[in-house]
Design a protein around this motif. Structure first.
Motif, PDB file in Angstrom:
ATOM      1  N   ALA A 344       0.866  -1.172   0.000  1.00  2.12           N
ATOM      2  CA  ALA A 344       0.000   0.000   0.000  1.00  2.12           C
ATOM      3  C   ALA A 344       0.902   1.221   0.000  1.00  2.12           C
ATOM      4  CB  ALA A 344      -0.912   0.000   1.228  1.00  2.12           C
ATOM      5  N   MET A 345       0.282   2.382  -0.270  1.00  2.00           N
ATOM      6  CA  MET A 345       1.092   3.594  -0.225  1.00  2.00           C
ATOM      7  C   MET A 345       0.635   4.476   0.928  1.00  2.00           C
ATOM      8  SD  MET A 345       2.268   4.542  -4.041  1.00  2.00           S
ATOM      9  CE  MET A 345       0.735   4.581  -4.970  1.00  2.00           C
ATOM     10  N   ALA A 346       1.610   4.969   1.657  1.00  5.76           N
ATOM     11  CA  ALA A 346       1.354   5.863   2.784  1.00  5.76           C
ATOM     12  C   ALA A 346       2.424   6.934   2.743  1.00  5.76           C
ATOM     13  CB  ALA A 346       1.436   5.082   4.088  1.00  5.76           C
ATOM     14  N   LEU A 467      -6.530   9.287   3.355  1.00  7.56           N
ATOM     15  CA  LEU A 467      -7.102   9.243   4.703  1.00  7.56           C
ATOM     16  C   LEU A 467      -6.036   9.659   5.708  1.00  7.56           C
ATOM     17  CD1 LEU A 467      -8.553   5.629   4.419  1.00  7.56           C
ATOM     18  CD2 LEU A 467      -9.789   7.775   3.969  1.00  7.56           C
ATOM     19  N   ALA A 468      -6.515  10.271   6.788  1.00  7.33           N
ATOM     20  CA  ALA A 468      -5.587  10.649   7.860  1.00  7.33           C
ATOM     21  C   ALA A 468      -5.186   9.396   8.623  1.00  7.33           C
ATOM     22  CB  ALA A 468      -6.269  11.626   8.809  1.00  7.33           C
ATOM     23  N   ALA A 469      -3.950   9.369   9.059  1.00  4.08           N
ATOM     24  CA  ALA A 469      -3.506   8.242   9.887  1.00  4.08           C
ATOM     25  C   ALA A 469      -2.450   8.718  10.861  1.00  4.08           C
ATOM     26  CB  ALA A 469      -2.939   7.128   9.010  1.00  4.08           C
ATOM     27  N   GLU A 470      -2.408   8.011  11.978  1.00  2.00           N
ATOM     28  CA  GLU A 470      -1.292   8.236  12.898  1.00  2.00           C
ATOM     29  C   GLU A 470      -0.334   7.074  12.706  1.00  2.00           C
ATOM     30  OE1 GLU A 470      -2.065   9.257  17.063  1.00  2.00           O
ATOM     31  OE2 GLU A 470      -0.612   7.707  17.593  1.00  2.00           O
ATOM     32  N   ILE A 471       0.928   7.397  12.588  1.00  2.00           N
ATOM     33  CA  ILE A 471       1.901   6.340  12.353  1.00  2.00           C
ATOM     34  C   ILE A 471       2.938   6.349  13.454  1.00  2.00           C
ATOM     35  CG2 ILE A 471       3.654   5.505  10.748  1.00  2.00           C
ATOM     36  CD1 ILE A 471       1.712   5.962   8.573  1.00  2.00           C
ATOM     37  N   SER A 504       0.204  11.941   8.954  1.00  2.00           N
ATOM     38  CA  SER A 504       0.428  11.068   7.809  1.00  2.00           C
ATOM     39  C   SER A 504      -0.861  10.877   7.028  1.00  2.00           C
ATOM     40  CB  SER A 504       0.960   9.714   8.288  1.00  2.00           C
ATOM     41  OG  SER A 504       2.115   9.912   9.055  1.00  2.00           O
ATOM     42  N   ARG A 505      -0.704  10.566   5.752  1.00  2.00           N
ATOM     43  CA  ARG A 505      -1.865  10.315   4.880  1.00  2.00           C
ATOM     44  C   ARG A 505      -1.664   8.975   4.182  1.00  2.00           C
ATOM     45  NH1 ARG A 505      -5.847  13.932   6.036  1.00  2.00           N
ATOM     46  NH2 ARG A 505      -6.787  13.225   4.089  1.00  2.00           N
ATOM     47  N   GLU A 522       4.936   0.985   0.722  1.00  2.00           N
ATOM     48  CA  GLU A 522       6.009   0.964  -0.267  1.00  2.00           C
ATOM     49  C   GLU A 522       7.116   1.942   0.081  1.00  2.00           C
ATOM     50  OE1 GLU A 522       5.541  -0.183  -3.958  1.00  2.00           O
ATOM     51  OE2 GLU A 522       3.378  -0.545  -3.945  1.00  2.00           O
ATOM     52  N   ARG A 523       8.318   1.442   0.023  1.00  2.00           N
ATOM     53  CA  ARG A 523       9.542   2.195   0.263  1.00  2.00           C
ATOM     54  C   ARG A 523       9.720   2.613   1.715  1.00  2.00           C
ATOM     55  NH1 ARG A 523       9.711   7.006  -2.176  1.00  2.00           N
ATOM     56  NH2 ARG A 523      11.964   6.982  -2.308  1.00  2.00           N
ATOM     57  N   THR A 524       8.802   2.247   2.596  1.00  2.00           N
ATOM     58  CA  THR A 524       8.813   2.799   3.947  1.00  2.00           C
ATOM     59  C   THR A 524       9.016   1.752   5.031  1.00  2.00           C
ATOM     60  OG1 THR A 524       7.289   4.481   3.166  1.00  2.00           O
ATOM     61  CG2 THR A 524       7.486   4.242   5.527  1.00  2.00           C
ATOM     62  N   GLY A 525       8.379   0.609   4.890  1.00  2.00           N
ATOM     63  CA  GLY A 525       8.511  -0.398   5.938  1.00  2.00           C
ATOM     64  C   GLY A 525       7.267  -1.255   6.021  1.00  2.00           C
ATOM     65  N   TYR A 526       7.250  -2.137   7.038  1.00  2.00           N
ATOM     66  CA  TYR A 526       6.089  -2.985   7.271  1.00  2.00           C
ATOM     67  C   TYR A 526       5.315  -2.414   8.447  1.00  2.00           C
ATOM     68  CZ  TYR A 526       8.388  -6.105   4.058  1.00  2.00           C
ATOM     69  OH  TYR A 526       8.982  -6.622   2.939  1.00  2.00           O
ATOM     70  N   PHE A 527       4.004  -2.369   8.285  1.00  4.64           N
ATOM     71  CA  PHE A 527       3.163  -1.727   9.280  1.00  4.64           C
ATOM     72  C   PHE A 527       1.937  -2.582   9.578  1.00  4.64           C
ATOM     73  CE2 PHE A 527       5.731   1.560   7.535  1.00  4.64           C
ATOM     74  CZ  PHE A 527       5.932   2.481   8.552  1.00  4.64           C
ATOM     75  N   CYS A 528       1.374  -2.350  10.758  1.00  3.43           N
ATOM     76  CA  CYS A 528       0.247  -3.156  11.214  1.00  3.43           C
ATOM     77  C   CYS A 528      -0.753  -2.218  11.882  1.00  3.43           C
ATOM     78  CB  CYS A 528       0.810  -4.156  12.213  1.00  3.43           C
ATOM     79  SG  CYS A 528      -0.388  -5.024  13.178  1.00  3.43           S
ATOM     80  N   VAL A 529      -2.040  -2.438  11.626  1.00  2.00           N
ATOM     81  CA  VAL A 529      -3.060  -1.597  12.252  1.00  2.00           C
ATOM     82  C   VAL A 529      -3.065  -1.870  13.759  1.00  2.00           C
ATOM     83  CG1 VAL A 529      -5.509  -0.981  12.338  1.00  2.00           C
ATOM     84  CG2 VAL A 529      -4.466  -1.689  10.156  1.00  2.00           C
ATOM     85  N   ASP A 530      -2.910  -0.833  14.545  1.00  2.04           N
ATOM     86  CA  ASP A 530      -2.835  -1.017  15.996  1.00  2.04           C
ATOM     87  C   ASP A 530      -4.146  -1.579  16.525  1.00  2.04           C
ATOM     88  OD1 ASP A 530      -1.253  -0.521  18.500  1.00  2.04           O
ATOM     89  OD2 ASP A 530      -3.112   0.534  18.988  1.00  2.04           O
ATOM     90  N   SER A 531      -4.027  -2.558  17.402  1.00  2.00           N
ATOM     91  CA  SER A 531      -5.226  -3.250  17.874  1.00  2.00           C
ATOM     92  C   SER A 531      -5.872  -2.546  19.058  1.00  2.00           C
ATOM     93  CB  SER A 531      -4.866  -4.682  18.261  1.00  2.00           C
ATOM     94  OG  SER A 531      -3.776  -4.662  19.159  1.00  2.00           O
ATOM     95  N   VAL A 532      -5.247  -1.513  19.573  1.00  4.32           N
ATOM     96  CA  VAL A 532      -5.806  -0.849  20.747  1.00  4.32           C
ATOM     97  C   VAL A 532      -6.356   0.535  20.389  1.00  4.32           C
ATOM     98  CG1 VAL A 532      -5.312   0.000  23.076  1.00  4.32           C
ATOM     99  CG2 VAL A 532      -4.254  -2.125  22.272  1.00  4.32           C
ATOM    100  N   ASP A 533      -5.569   1.345  19.722  1.00  5.18           N
ATOM    101  CA  ASP A 533      -5.931   2.758  19.554  1.00  5.18           C
ATOM    102  C   ASP A 533      -6.511   3.118  18.199  1.00  5.18           C
ATOM    103  OD1 ASP A 533      -4.959   3.247  22.124  1.00  5.18           O
ATOM    104  OD2 ASP A 533      -2.911   3.515  21.375  1.00  5.18           O
ATOM    105  N   SER A 534      -6.455   2.205  17.249  1.00  2.08           N
ATOM    106  CA  SER A 534      -6.915   2.552  15.913  1.00  2.08           C
ATOM    107  C   SER A 534      -8.440   2.626  15.875  1.00  2.08           C
ATOM    108  CB  SER A 534      -6.422   1.494  14.919  1.00  2.08           C
ATOM    109  OG  SER A 534      -6.613   1.950  13.610  1.00  2.08           O
ATOM    110  N   THR A 535      -8.976   3.635  15.174  1.00  6.08           N
ATOM    111  CA  THR A 535     -10.434   3.747  15.016  1.00  6.08           C
ATOM    112  C   THR A 535     -10.739   3.903  13.529  1.00  6.08           C
ATOM    113  OG1 THR A 535     -10.427   6.149  15.162  1.00  6.08           O
ATOM    114  CG2 THR A 535     -10.670   4.938  17.238  1.00  6.08           C
ATOM    115  N   LYS A 536     -12.003   3.773  13.188  1.00  9.78           N
ATOM    116  CA  LYS A 536     -12.412   3.945  11.785  1.00  9.78           C
ATOM    117  C   LYS A 536     -12.088   5.366  11.314  1.00  9.78           C
ATOM    118  CE  LYS A 536     -14.113   0.210   9.910  1.00  9.78           C
ATOM    119  NZ  LYS A 536     -12.813  -0.334   9.527  1.00  9.78           N
ATOM    120  N   ASP A 537     -12.218   6.329  12.208  1.00 12.74           N
ATOM    121  CA  ASP A 537     -11.982   7.719  11.831  1.00 12.74           C
ATOM    122  C   ASP A 537     -10.510   8.069  11.739  1.00 12.74           C
ATOM    123  OD1 ASP A 537     -14.671   8.142  11.778  1.00 12.74           O
ATOM    124  OD2 ASP A 537     -14.758   8.669  13.911  1.00 12.74           O
TER     125      ASP A 537
END
Ligand code: ATP
Ligand code: MG
Length: 553
Positions: A344-346, A467-471, A504-505, A522-537
Motif C-alpha cells: 500500500a502507499m502511505a 485518509l488521515a492516519a497516525e503512524i 500522515s496520509r 512501499e519504500r517505507t517499511g512494514y506496518f500493522c493496524v494497531d489493535s488498541v488505539d486505531s479507530t475507523k476515523d
C-alpha cells in the motif's frame, strides 16, 4: 521459503529423545511441559521454550502440557494466566492438559510428610539470616542447624503446625536433610516449604505454607508423567536435587531434566521481573507495548506467529549461552511480510504537489496489484488527481550526490502512475517549502517517457482521496546491545524508541483495514493496524520493522 518449512535443523535434545525412543524408554512416549510462572507476560525467551517443548512433543507424536508454576501467590495473577494462555495459542500450539502446581498442593504436602517420616526432611527454626550464614560458601562447607536432629515426631508436629497457621511467616521452614558439606550449595539442606499467609488466586486461603520451586517442579513433572523436563541452564546445578527428591520419594515416574541455553537477545531484556518494572514505572505503555519483547508486544507490533516460530528454529538449541542479534529476529518477520503482506502507499510526512497541467476535476482510477509477485492477492484501484502528496524526503532543493528523487526542474515517476516534473517551489514566509508546482507527462502511464531516462520512483497519495492516519515508528527499546551491562539497565533505555507522526496520509483503500492487518508501505517499511488505539476515523499504524536493516553498519 522460511526454514520452518524445511527439515528442522537438529539439536542435542532431539538426539536424546530419539535415542530414548529407540531404546523404548518411557514406553516410547514423549511428554513435555511448558511451565511458566504467571507473574508476567511471556517474552521471546519463553517463545524459545514453547517452540522447543511443544515442537518436540509434536515431532514425536507426544503431548505437551501447559503448567502454571503458581507457588508465589504475591506476584501472580489471573490476568497473567490468561495472557499466557492466549500467547501460547496465538503462537500456534495446543496443550494436551492444562495444569497448575497448585492442583498438586495436597499431594505435595503428603510427599513432604513422607520425606519427614523417612527422616529426609526437618523443620528448621533458624531465621533466614542464620540460614544464609550456616549455608557456607563455595569454598567452605556449611554448618548443620541445631534443628537437624529433631525427631520425626517433633518434625511432624511442627509441620502440622505450619499448615494449621500456628506460626508467623518466616518462623519455620521445612528443609531437606541432605548434606551441609556438599560442594553443590543447592544440596545443603535446601528449603522445601515456607510459611506465607498469603491469599492464593486459585486456592484462596486454604494454605499458609507454599512449596518451593525445587520441591514443586520435579514432583509436578512426575505426577504428570513428563518424560523430558526441558529447562534453562541455570537449573543445571539443581538437577541433583531434582533427582534426589524423586529418588527419595519413589515417585511413579522419574522424568529426565535436560538443560539448554536461555535466549539472550541483543538490545532487549528477557526477564519478567525487569519487564514488569518497565510497565509499572511507565517506561513503556503496558505489557503489549510494541517495543516490548513480549509475545503480546510483538503481536501488537505486527509480528506473525510464523516469524516467531521460524526465529526459534533458526537460533537452535544449544548448551552454551550466546547472544542473538536483533537482526536475526527482524529478518524473520521481514521475510514473512515480504512474502505475504499486501502493498500500500502511505505518506508519512506529506508535501503537497499540484499538477498544473492536469484537469481540475479529473480523477483516474489506476489498477495496481497488491503484491508484485503474488497476483493471487489481487488488485486495487488507486485514485490519481491534480493534487498529490509525496514524502518531504522525496524532494530536495539542494540534492545530495546521486539523489534519484525529485529535484527542482527534475523528473520522477510516481509509482504505478505518471512521470512528473517539478517546475516551481512555493515557500511560506519563513522559507519552508509548502508546495511544489509540477506538470505531468500524459504519455507515461505504464510507459517509459520518450527520449529521456527517468530513474527515480516515489510513492504518493491523492490528497483529496487520502485518509488521515497516525503512524508510530518504533525503534529499539535500548541504546546498547546488552542493557544489563549498565549499572542500572534503565539508563540504557533509548529515549527515541517511539516517534509518533500524526499528519500522515494513507491511500483510500486502507479505509477498511482491520486491527492487526499488516501491510508493506512501499519504500517505507512494514506496518500493522494497531489493535488498541486505531479507530475507523483515525487509523493508527505501528511500524513492525523497516524494509532493510537500518542498524547494520
Ligand atoms: P523470567 O526471569 O523472565 O521470569 P523465568 O525462567 O523465571 O524467566 P518462567 O515463567 O519460570 O520464567 O519460565 C517458563 C519456562 O520458560 C521455563 O522453563 C524457563 O526455563 C523458560 N524460559 C524463560 N526465559 C527463557 C529464555 N530467555 N530462553 C529460553 N527459555 C526461557
Ligand atoms: Mg521464574
Amino acid at each position: 521459503m522460511s526454514s520452518s518449512e524445511n527439515q528442522p535443523s537438529s539439536n542435542f535434545i532431539r538426539h536424546i529423545i530419539a535415542q530414548d525412543l529407540s531404546n523404548n524408554k518411557n514406553d516410547g512416549k514423549v511428554i513435555t511441559r511448558f511451565p511458566p510462572e504467571p507473574n508476567g507476560y511471556l517474552h521471546i525467551g519463553h517463545a524459545k521454550s514453547i517452540c522447543l517443548n511443544f515442537g518436540m512433543a509434536a515431532e514425536y507424536q507426544g503431548d505437551c502440557n501447559l503448567r502454571f508454576d503458581d507457588t508465589n501467590p504475591e506476584k501472580e495473577s489471573v490476568e497473567f494466566m490468561q495472557a499466557i494462555e492466549r500467547d501460547v495459542q496465538w503462537l500456534g500450539f495446543k496443550w494436551a492438559g492444562k495444569y497448575h502446581a497448585s492442583d498438586y498442593f495436597e499431594q505435595l504436602y503428603d510427599y513432604a510428610v513422607q520425606l519427614i517420616t523417612e527422616g529426609y526432611a526437618y523443620v528448621d527454626s533458624l531465621t533466614p539470616e542464620q540460614i544464609r550464614e550456616y549455608r557456607g560458601t563455595l569454598t567452605e562447607p556449611g554448618k548443620e542447624s541445631p534443628d537437624r536432629s529433631l525427631s520425626v515426631e517433633q518434625n511432624l508436629a511442627l509441620f502440622t503446625g505450619m499448615r494449621n497457621g500456628d506460626y508467623a511467616d518466616g518462623q519455620y521452614v521445612l528443609r531437606a536433610k541432605i548434606d551441609m558439606a556438599s560442594p553443590n550449595i543447592n544440596m545443603r539442606d535446601p528449603a522445601l516449604y515456607r510459611i506465607r499467609s498469603t491469599h492464593h488466586q486459585r486456592t484462596g486461603d486454604d494454605w499458609c505454607l507454599y512449596p518451593m520451586y525445587d520441591f514443586t517442579h520435579c514432583i509436578s513433572d512426575a505426577i504428570e508423567g513428563i518424560t523430558h523436563s526441558l529447562c534453562t541452564l541455570e537449573f543445571e546445578a539443581h538437577r541433583p536435587l531434582y533427582d534426589w527428591i524423586l529418588q527419595k520419594l519413589q515417585t511413579p515416574s522419574h522424568p529426565q531434566q535436560i538443560e539448554f541455553a536461555r535466549l539472550q537477545l541483543e538490545y532487549t531484556i528477557v526477564s519478567k521481573r525487569k519487564l514488569a518494572q518497565l510497565v509499572n514505572e511507565k517506561h513503556v505503555n503496558g505489557w503489549d507495548d510494541p517495543r516490548m519483547p513480549t509475545i503480546a508486544g510483538m503481536r501488537r507490533a505486527g509480528y506473525t506467529p510464523t516469524a516467531i516460530r521460524d526465529f526459534c528454529e533458526r537460533i537452535g538449541i544449544t548448551k552454551k549461552d550466546s547472544w542473538i542479534e536483533m537482526a536475526v529476529l527482524e529478518n524473520c518477520i521481514r521475510e514473512d511480510l515480504n512474502e505475504n503482506a499486501p502493498r500500500a502507499m502511505a505518506v508519512l510526512n506529506p508535501l503537497r504537489l499540484v499538477i498544473e497541467n492536469y484537469p481540475d476535476d479529473q480523477v483516474e482510477m489506476l489498477n495496481v496489484s497488491n503484491h508484485p509477485q503474488k497476483p493471487e492477492l489481487g488488485i486495487r484501484n488507486i485514485p490519481f488527481s491534480k493534487v498529490i502528496l509525496i514524502e518531504q524526503d522525496d524532494f530536495a532543493e539542494t540534492p545530495p550526490p546521486k539523489y534519484k528523487r525529485l529535484i527542482d526542474g527534475g523528473e520522477v515517476r510516481l509509482r504505478s502512475s505518471y512521470v512528473i516534473k517539478c517546475n516551481e517551489i512555493i515557500k511560506d514566509n519563513k522559507g519552508n517549502i509548502i508546495e511544489l508546482r509540477c506538470s505531468y507527462d500524459p504519455h507515461t502511464l505504464g510507459k517509459k517517457p520518450e527520449g529521456r531516462k527517468v530513474k527515480g520512483v516515489i510513492h504518493w497519495v491523492s490528497e483529496q482521496h487520502s485518509l488521515a492516519a497516525e503512524i508510530r515508528l518504533y525503534d529499539r527499546l535500548f541504546r546498547i546491545a546488552n542493557p544489563e551491562s549498565e549499572q542500572n539497565y534503565l539508563d540504557a533505555l533509548n529515549p527515541d524508541s517511539l516517534e509518533t507522526l500524526s499528519n500522515s496520509r494513507i491511500e483510500a483503500s486502507l479505509a477498511n483495514a482491520d486491527a492487526g492487518d499488516r501491510f508493506q508501505f512501499e519504500r517505507t517499511g512494514y506496518f500493522c493496524v494497531d489493535s488498541v488505539d486505531s479507530t475507523k476515523d483515525k487509523l493508527v499504524f505501528n511500524r513492525t520493522v523497516t524494509l532493510r536493516d537500518t542498524w547494520a553498519k
